[in-house]
Structure formats: structure tokens, C-alpha cells
Scaffold this active site. Structure first.
Site, PDB file in Angstrom:
ATOM      1  N   LYS A 282     -13.733 -26.389  46.832  1.00 22.61           N
ATOM      2  CA  LYS A 282     -14.273 -25.304  46.016  1.00 22.61           C
ATOM      3  C   LYS A 282     -13.433 -24.044  46.232  1.00 22.61           C
ATOM      4  CE  LYS A 282     -18.880 -23.763  44.653  1.00 22.61           C
ATOM      5  NZ  LYS A 282     -20.308 -23.776  45.003  1.00 22.61           N
ATOM      6  N   GLU A 368     -36.351 -29.977  44.320  1.00 28.12           N
ATOM      7  CA  GLU A 368     -37.546 -29.153  44.191  1.00 28.12           C
ATOM      8  C   GLU A 368     -38.830 -29.969  44.306  1.00 28.12           C
ATOM      9  OE1 GLU A 368     -34.158 -27.011  42.262  1.00 28.12           O
ATOM     10  OE2 GLU A 368     -34.970 -29.047  42.094  1.00 28.12           O
ATOM     11  N   ARG A 396     -39.021 -28.007  37.537  1.00 28.52           N
ATOM     12  CA  ARG A 396     -38.595 -29.366  37.845  1.00 28.52           C
ATOM     13  C   ARG A 396     -39.599 -30.089  38.742  1.00 28.52           C
ATOM     14  NH1 ARG A 396     -32.777 -29.892  37.551  1.00 28.52           N
ATOM     15  NH2 ARG A 396     -32.723 -31.009  39.523  1.00 28.52           N
TER      16      ARG A 396
END
Length: 586
Positions: A282, A368, A396
Site C-alpha cells: 500500500k 460488523e 450491514r
């Protein structure tokens, strides 16, 4: 910035005839162009920098958009946007009427699936692959998913389903954090290229056929030997067990390694799902991003030379910071308080909580649903879990909120960050529905902070609610600059407050619309209209006595909240704030 090769690219067809050397130059130019664009607009930078070579390779090898590429979440899709005809509009990124910060179906034919939440790519890709099979077509469907997004249960549900269905599907695991099996340079690249090639796959198929001719004990030993050899080399056990043909790991920044593997995968038309494990970094190629802890995941405008972000001095602390500090203060008084987040420790402020209470903060990853039920389990044992999740992400886990928390009256406390509109992140991240989807549930207490001082008191209130679930919602960004109380004082449940007394009209606010209501009252006062302003504080339980009091004198009532106006039945005109306009004549 000199980008002679990129300047010749108007769509992916322009790069399919390029040589390896040209593609390497193109990747370098795309990276420079990406850095320059995001330095002006802000946005997600680190993820895009990490997939530049992968993006170039995918559009070079595959015949997009006929071959479908789905980018999970989409914040790594900026290089994809640059190569698919949107480069000239990158200066509109995340602006009104500009390019979305995520993939968006009505923005480009190259955006096959819209996303702002993670871990949806494999499910969507599998649906597209099955539809392709129904139609008798031969195009490829590729899902690119990060290792973080792979931690969500939905990704594994999709992998399991794909393995059982056996449809041709390519999943690229973009591993930019920790490697499941670290690459080992040239040998790893050679092994990945070898096992993705037609001769190897054919030989493996022949081996299976031959093994099937032996008695079962010998055939079983032959299969184990073959699997052991491959697993030792490439670490594909888990994905193989799910029914995928595993290839990798491959250096995602080395086009000389990446291109042959992708070409082998494309040219091998055996049915069945394939998982290519690509290792990237990244923020790759931009030193300030590589050096940053978050790899410049999300940035504002910045100086390209230094990497310094152009941030103005905050006039007031953010609501996120106030929540975190308030929770820390409560946790110091009560060792039963624990904090839970779903892969957003810095976004929710719980990284500060973790520094003080490392054993009492749990980051469960992009999960979640698990976060909510995990919190419910803690609550059954007398602990006081605070589940800090963005409003839009809690959607979610709605079944878990209903079934595992509300119906069981468990005292899970929900801190809903990013409630309301969120600006540049757009509709996928806007917390537009939480008042409705929580206030309809039994046993819930739902609060909205009008300012940062109210948030302090509401965190303290949540800490005292032990007979059912509670939620406090607050927006993204800075507070309004009010003085913060030294200690949070629990509020009376379902009790609002009168902020300003008037005689001719009433403004009832829920949440941070209070400041706008006060401004409106000042303007009306100048026109000779005396206005009462009240803060509901609670969307549930609603302060009916306060509402009746507001209705006694004024002929007009205006609700500055999010739909609570439906309760104000005596008003001649009810105007519901962010939920739209409702007029009711009496």
C-alpha cells in the site's frame, strides 16, 4: 509532469499491444498522474498506489469491458479510472457532479458493479459468472479483493458458494498488509507461472485420472502427495479446500512476473474458480505514503514534494475525538466498559482508547455482523460494550441488531459515527437511515447529539443504561466550539430541553441541526416573529410532554430533525428536515 505514453491512452484497448517495457513505463506514468491528481482533490491514495501495476496488467491481458473486472470497495480504483477514459475528469474526484471516489455503474461501462462497502466483489462476480453461463457466453469475470476485505464473513460465504458451483471465476487476492505465504523472489514467480500454465494443469488432471484407476487407499495417498507438494510450495491449502485452484503468491509490482501468470490463467479455459494471490504494498512508489502508518489511506490535498497535507487548524475538536475521550473517561470509572470496532480504530477514535486500555478494545476486522453479536455476548455476562461503527456500516449488521440485541433487550451501546451526510464520500457512506432503522426496534433508546457537549453527556447516559440497547448518533467533522463539560452527566431518558423561548412559532431539532434552528430563529426575530427552539435529544423515547408544550401557543411548528415530525400531530404545518418536506393542514 511528462507522461508521453499515458497521453496516448484513451481506453484500455490502447495498451493491449504494448511491450513489457512500455507497460512498465505506463505504470510509472499512471502512478505519477495519480499522485498529482489526488494531491489537488484529496481522496484515497495508498490503495490506488498499491495496485497500479495490477491495474495495468489486467487491462492489458483481459478484454475489458467485455471481460468484467470488479474492484472490491472501489477506493483502489483510481488507476482504473485513469485508464478507462476518465483521466481528464480526475480533478473533479469526490466533488459535486464529479467523479465518484468509488466505482459507480452509471459513471462508466468499465465499472461493472458499484461499491462503497467492502467484501461484496466475489458475491457479485459469482452472480455475473453464473449469468454468463446461462447465456452461453465465454467472457471472464474477475474480482479484485484486498486481504482486509477478505476478513469479512461475506467474502468467505461467496468463496464457499463459488467453490461448490464450479463456475469459471477469477478472484485476485490483493494482499497489501500481511502475506498468507510470503513471496520468495524469482523462485516464487517461477512456481506461480508453472502451476498456472496449461501443461501443469493438464498433467495434474491426468494425475487425478490415473489415481482414480488405483484402489482407493493408493489413490488417496497419491492425491495427498500431490496436494502436499503444491501446498508446501505455495501455501494454497485453505483456498483449495474451498474449491479454488490457488496460484501464487506473485509480486504485484513486478510486471515481468505478473503478466505471464495472468496470461496463463486467461488462456486456460478449464471450468472452475481460480484464486490468484498477489502481494502488493500500500502506498507503493511514493515515499511519504510508504512511510506513513496508514500508507495515506485517505488524504486531503497535499504537497507532492513533501507529502504534507494541507489541513487548516481545527476550530473545535471533532465529534469522533470527543466521543473517544468521553468513553475513556467513563472507562476509567468502570472496568466493565469495553470498546469494539470493525476495522476502523482510527476512524472511530478507538485507537486512543486502545492506548490506555489495550485489553479492553477489540478490532474484529471488517465484520460488523460479528462485532454486534460479539458485543451481545459480552453484554450477557455483565460487561458494557460500546460498539463504535459508522452509521452506514452498521446497516450491514441489521439482523444482528434486531435478533441478537434488541429482541433480547441486551445493553449494547452503539456509537454511530458519520451519522448524516458525509460530503465527498458520497451516498454509500452517508448515515442516512439510522434513526429510522433503530427507532423502529423494540427496547432501543436512540439519541442524537446537538453539539460536542451533549455528546459527552450522551456517552455517560449510554454507560448507565443496563436494561436494553442504546445508540447515540453524531456527525463527521468538527464540533461547534461549545465548552466541554469536565464530567459527563447522564440525561433523563426521553427528556428534551428548551433552548430558546418564543411566542409565535416553534423549531424542534434533533441532533446538530440545532445550530441551524438557532440561526433561523435569529433571522425570524428580525422579521418580528418570536420563535421557540427546543432540542429533542431523543428520537426514542420521544419527549411527548415537550412537544405538547411547543404546540400550545405557536400556529407553526417546524421539525429540524430526521422525521420525528410525524409525532407532532397538532401542528398546522410540519416541515421535516433532512427527511424531506411534509405539509399537513388541520
Amino acid at each position: 509532469m511528462d507522461t508521453p505514453l499515458l497521453d496516448t491512452v484513451s481506453d484500455p484497448a490502447d495498451i493491449r499491444g504494448m511491450t513489457l517495457e512500455q507497460l512498465e513505463q505506463l505504470a510509472s506514468e499512471v502512478r505519477e498522474d495519480l499522485i498529482a491528481s489526488v494531491s489537488e482533490t484529496g481522496g484515497h491514495l495508498g490503495a490506488g498506489l498499491g495496485v497500479v501495476e495490477l491495474t495495468v496488467a489486467l487491462h492489458h491481458v483481459f478484454n475489458t469491458p467485455e471481460d468484467i473486472v470488479i474492484w472490491d470497495v472501489g477506493h483502489q480504483s483510481y488507476p482504473h479510472k485513469i485508464l478507462t477514459g476518465r483521466r481528464a475528469r480526475m480533478n473533479t474526484l469526490r466533488k459535486e457532479s464529479g467523479l465518484s471516489g468509488f466505482c459507480k455503474r452509471d459513471e462508466s461501462v468499465y465499472d461493472a458493479f458499484g461499491a462503497g462497502h467492502s467484501s461484496t466483489s466475489i458475491s457479485a462476480a459469482l452472480g455475473m459468472a453464473v449469468a454468463r453461463d446461462f447465456k452461453g457466453e465465454k467472457n471472464e469475470v474477475i474480482a479484485v479483493i484486498g486481504d482486509g476485505a477478505m476478513s469479512a464473513g461475506m467474502a468467505f460465504e461467496a468463496l464457499n458458494n463459488a467453490g461448490s458451483l464450479g463456475s469459471r471465476l477469477i478472484v485476485i487476492l490483493n494482499d497489501n498488509d500481511m502475506s498468507i505465504a510470503p513471496p520468495t523472489g524469482a523462485m516464487s514467480a517461477y512456481l506461480a507461472r508453472l502451476i498456472s500454465s496449461h501443461p501443469y494443469r493438464t498433467l495434474r488432471h491426468i494425475g487425478k485420472v490415473v489415481a482414480s484407476k488405483f484402489p482407493e487407499p493408493l489413490a488417496r495417498l497419491a492425491r495427498k502427495a500431490e496436494h502436499f507438494a503444491r501446498d508446501f510450495a505455495v501455501g494454497g491449502t485453505m483456498f483449495e479446500q474451498l474449491g479454488f485452484y490457488y496460484v501464487g503468491p506473485v509480486d504485484g509490482h513486478n510486471l515481468a512476473h505478473l503478466l505471464p501468470v495472468l496470461k496463463n490463467i486467461k488462456n486456460e479455459h478449464d471450468s472452475g474458480p481460480i484464486l490468484l494471490h498477489v502481494v502488493t504494498k500500500k502506498g507503493y512508489g511514493y515515499a511519504p505514503a510508504e512511510a506513513a502508518d496508514d500508507k495515506y489511506h485517505g488524504v486531503g490535498a497535499f504537497n507532492v514534494s513533501t507529502g504534507a497535507q494541507n489541513k487548516s487548524a481545527a476550530a473545535a475538536p471533532s465529534y469522533t475525538k470527543v466521543f473517544a475521550e468521553s468513553l475513556i473517561a467513563e472507562a476509567k470509572k468502570d472496568d466493565k466498559i469495553v470498546a469494539i470496532t470493525a476495522a476502523m480504530p482510527s476512524g472511530t477514535g478507538l485507537d486512543a482508547f486502545e492506548k490506555i486500555f489495550p485489553k479492553r478494545m477489540f478490532d474484529v476486522g471488517i465484520a460488523e455482523q460479528h462485532a454486534v453479536t460479539f458485543a451481545a455476548g459480552l453484554a450477557t455476562q455483565g460487561y458494557k460494550p460500546f460498539c463504535a461503527i459508522y452509521s452506514t456500516f452498521l446497516q450491514r449488521a441489521y439482523d444482528q441488531v434486531v435478533h441478537d440485541v434488541a429482541i433480547q433487550k441486551l445493553p449494547v451501546r452503539f456509537a454511530l459515527d458519520r451519522a448524516g451526510l458525509v460530503g465527498a464520500d458520497g451516498p454509500t457512506h452517508a448515515g442516512s437511515f439510522d434513526v429510522t432503522y433503530l427507532a423502529t426496534l423494540p427496547n432501543f433508546v436512540v439519541m442524537a447529539a446537538a453539539d460536542e457537549a451533549e455528546l459527552v453527556h450522551m456517552v455517560a447516559t449510554c454507560a448507565t443504561i443496563n436494561d436494553g440497547p442504546s445508540a447515540v448518533r453524531y456527525p463527521r467533522g468538527e464540533g461547534v466550539g461549545v465548552e466541554l463539560p469536565k464530567v459527563g452527566v447522564p440525561l433523563e431518558i426521553g427528556k428534551g430541553r428548551m433552548v430558546r423561548e418564543g411566542k409565535q412559532a416553534a423549531l424542534l431539532s434533533l441532533g446538530t441541526r440545532l445550530q441551524e434552528c438557532l440561526k433561523a430563529a435569529e433571522l425570524l426575530e428580525k422579521s418580528g416573529i418570536s420563535v421557540t427552539v427546543a432540542d429533542a435529544r431523543f428520537a426514542k423515547a420521544l419527549d411527548e410532554a415537550l412537544i405538547r408544550q411547543l404546540m400550545k401557543k405557536p400556529r407553526i411548528a417546524i421539525d429540524g430533525g430526521r422525521g420525528i415530525g410525524r409525532w407532532i400531530w397538532r401542528a398546522r404545518i410540519v416541515v421535516c428536515g433532512q427527511s424531506g418536506i411534509i405539509k399537513r393542514q388541520m
